[in-house]
Enzyme design. Structure first.
Site, PDB file in Angstrom:
ATOM      1  N   CYS A   1       0.902  -1.402   0.117  1.00  0.00           N
ATOM      2  CA  CYS A   1       0.027  -0.081   0.113  1.00  0.00           C
ATOM      3  C   CYS A   1       0.765   1.296   0.004  1.00  0.00           C
ATOM      4  O   CYS A   1       1.569   1.393   1.090  1.00  0.00           O
ATOM      5  CB  CYS A   1      -1.030  -0.052   1.226  1.00  0.00           C
ATOM      6  SG  CYS A   1      -1.629   1.475   1.860  1.00  0.00           S
TER       7      CYS A   1
ATOM      8  N   CYS B   1       0.061   3.797   2.880  1.00  0.00           N
ATOM      9  CA  CYS B   1       0.883   3.256   3.984  1.00  0.00           C
ATOM     10  C   CYS B   1       2.014   3.855   4.007  1.00  0.00           C
ATOM     11  O   CYS B   1       2.716   4.124   5.266  1.00  0.00           O
ATOM     12  CB  CYS B   1       0.650   1.990   4.047  1.00  0.00           C
ATOM     13  SG  CYS B   1      -1.286   1.439   4.021  1.00  0.00           S
TER      14      CYS B   1
END
Ligand code: ZN
Length: 171
Positions: free
Chosen positions: A91, A94
């Site tokens: 991600c 993230c």
């Protein structure tokens, strides 16, 4: 506060300084290396090393959660609010929020506990809590989830979110 920073060096840091077990956070003494446990019920108390009596610093880095059982024990018993960063290795956002989470843990050490849940490794947790998008940040206090939000944001905004989420706590 300087606010957002694109520091690349800060971002390599995923090394945890503590690990969780059923009863608390295990941290090595910086002075003698002895492993000590901060009991979840007493995270807001000062602790000294059992061997050399050096005061142990509260965890100032995010702690990677290694099992859902340890996560459950932590949020059920923690005497400090727990800030959870649900993330996954693939991600991109993230990775952007990781250094902000790191700053949060350093600035609020001893006040809030900051942990990271890899939703790929602990998919049962992600499913149980209905995590639909990542990064998702959640705040737990007094054994329950108080608030959650998704998307990357700077540490200062995360702090505001946690402040408002923890206002209703009885301490
Ligand atoms: Zn020691």
């Amino acid at each position: 506060m300087a606010g957002r920073s694109g520091s690349v060096s800060a971002y390599n840091v995923t090394m945890a300084t503590g690990t969780l077990d059923d009863r608390g956070i295990i941290v090595p003494c910086a002075h003698c290396g002895r492993q000590n446990r901060f009991a979840y019920e007493h995270l807001d108390h000062a602790v000294r090393c059992a061997a050399c009596k050096t005061p142990l610093a509260a965890p100032a880095d995010p702690i990677e959660v290694d099992s859902s059982a340890h996560f459950d024990a932590l949020v059920a018993h923690s005497s400090l609010p727990v800030v959870v960063d649900y993330w996954a290795p693939w991600c991109g956002p993230c990775r952007m929020v990781a250094p902000e989470i790191q700053k949060l843990a350093a600035r609020q050490a001893g006040r809030w506990l900051v942990v990271k849940v890899n939703t790929e490794a602990l998919s049962d947790l992600g499913e149980r809590f209905g995590i639909r998008s990542i990064p998702t940040l959640a705040v737990f206090g007094e054994g329950r989830e108080l608030a959650r939000t998704s998307g990357a944001r700077p540490a200062s905004e995360i702090e505001k979110f946690v402040e408002s989420a923890t206002q209703a706590l009885h301490r």
